[in-house]
Write a protein that holds these residues in place. Sequence first.
Motif, PDB file in Angstrom:
ATOM      1  N   MET A  62      -8.384 -31.120  38.477  1.00 41.11           N
ATOM      2  CA  MET A  62      -7.075 -31.768  38.691  1.00 41.11           C
ATOM      3  C   MET A  62      -6.063 -31.207  37.695  1.00 41.11           C
ATOM      4  SD  MET A  62      -8.368 -35.691  39.352  1.00 41.11           S
ATOM      5  CE  MET A  62      -6.693 -36.325  39.436  1.00 41.11           C
ATOM      6  N   THR A  63      -5.821 -29.912  37.803  1.00 42.43           N
ATOM      7  CA  THR A  63      -4.977 -29.224  36.821  1.00 42.43           C
ATOM      8  C   THR A  63      -3.767 -28.560  37.470  1.00 42.43           C
ATOM      9  OG1 THR A  63      -6.391 -27.265  37.053  1.00 42.43           O
ATOM     10  CG2 THR A  63      -6.916 -28.794  35.269  1.00 42.43           C
ATOM     11  N   ARG A  64      -3.427 -28.992  38.665  1.00 42.60           N
ATOM     12  CA  ARG A  64      -2.307 -28.392  39.382  1.00 42.60           C
ATOM     13  C   ARG A  64      -1.141 -29.371  39.488  1.00 42.60           C
ATOM     14  NH1 ARG A  64      -3.871 -23.608  41.414  1.00 42.60           N
ATOM     15  NH2 ARG A  64      -6.116 -23.212  41.561  1.00 42.60           N
ATOM     16  N   TYR A  65      -0.065 -28.889  40.105  1.00 43.58           N
ATOM     17  CA  TYR A  65       1.085 -29.774  40.291  1.00 43.58           C
ATOM     18  C   TYR A  65       0.687 -31.034  41.052  1.00 43.58           C
ATOM     19  CZ  TYR A  65       4.180 -25.784  39.208  1.00 43.58           C
ATOM     20  OH  TYR A  65       4.819 -24.726  38.617  1.00 43.58           O
ATOM     21  N   THR A  66       1.355 -32.121  40.710  1.00 41.31           N
ATOM     22  CA  THR A  66       1.258 -33.351  41.499  1.00 41.31           C
ATOM     23  C   THR A  66       2.620 -33.571  42.159  1.00 41.31           C
ATOM     24  OG1 THR A  66       2.092 -34.955  39.864  1.00 41.31           O
ATOM     25  CG2 THR A  66      -0.222 -34.265  39.664  1.00 41.31           C
ATOM     26  N   PRO A  67       2.744 -34.550  43.043  1.00 40.00           N
ATOM     27  CA  PRO A  67       4.091 -34.891  43.526  1.00 40.00           C
ATOM     28  C   PRO A  67       5.032 -35.151  42.359  1.00 40.00           C
ATOM     29  CG  PRO A  67       2.437 -36.022  44.838  1.00 40.00           C
ATOM     30  CD  PRO A  67       1.698 -35.351  43.710  1.00 40.00           C
TER      31      PRO A  67
END
Length: 398
Positions: free
Chosen positions: A62-67
């Motif tokens: 979970m190391t990417r962009y979020t909303p």
Amino acid sequence: MPTTLSEKAKKVKNSSTLAITAKAKALRAEGKDVVSFGAGEPDFPTPENICEAAHRAIDAGMTRYTPASGTTELKEAISRKFREFNHLEYKPSQIVISNGGKHSLTNVFEAILNPGDEVIIPAPFWLSYPEIVRLADGVPVEVTCRKENGYKLTAEELEAAVTPRTKALILNTPNNPTGAVYSAEELKALGDMAVKHDFFVVSDEMYENLFYAEGQHVSIGSLSPEIFAHTITVSGVSKSYAMTGWRIGYTGSSQEIASLMGSIQSHQASNPCSISQAAAVEALNGPQDTVKAMNEAFKQRRQYIYSRVNAMPLLSAVEPQGAFYLFVDCSEVVGKTYQGKEIGSGADVAAILIEDYQVAVVPCTDFGFPNHLRLSYAISQEEIAKGLDRIESFLKTL
């Protein structure tokens, strides 16, 4: 090549709380035994279950962009917390998650202010409020609150400050720097003024779990549908869960304001840290026993520091009912002589204490009260005792 820089940026003051904390750290690096009452953060580690949730998020990629305005999981956790703890009904779509409380407040004022709009700020206040308002092209309007009223704003004082340019009131309960807590009756009177004159209440409730008064924390937006419609609620996980460095704050507001803040944030910051958001989900949904334990520790320290300071000559304080600060009136010290020089303000007191007694306290000129000091008791009981002993030694020299 351009030769001028932003006049707005030039007017922003440095944070005196961060400056005194940096000074204390520098002296410690020199080997000095410094007691620091400066930091506005719990001395407890982030609870283990929250750290474990962050590790799991990293392991799961979970190391990417979020909303831009935050993950669905965290918004749902915040929505539930708002409903169960604050008695406020904010749908996930009305919640914007940001990089800490300052970022949340910045989003709020950039979303609601036009140039020249006025924001009423009760003094004493957290020193960042006026600067955040100015950066959003607003005009801070400081209203000095009386010590005999616990440094709290009254409805009469609020109404006297309202003008046709008033856009919002900043209300902070429990309060930094005073530890004051507004009752439901006091909040209702202020909220009714917001409805009557049609301005927003920006309710900063960052210290909502650090509450020592009778009863429980009250959110102003919970007091009537009309007040709720005029309220923007701001909170976060920094203080309640010892997560200051994780940088997660959040707001609840109308759908229109939330959409504006989400758009602003999408361009300025992309999104809050993905790992920190996963940790915040666990903070809100997981066991709350560490929150209660920290609260109890702060409550005990509060009583100790309040009793000792009020027993000292020349100093006085109103008993704090929340947060982890003691707001100390040193007006009787001002005008006294120390080593042949007259003490002119609380800033002079703070300078003497750090230089000659290795005690860091926050002078409160930037909080709207130049003859006051803020002492954080988010440090160990042993350090509190040592620091107060040194302050007593200073007072005996006057």
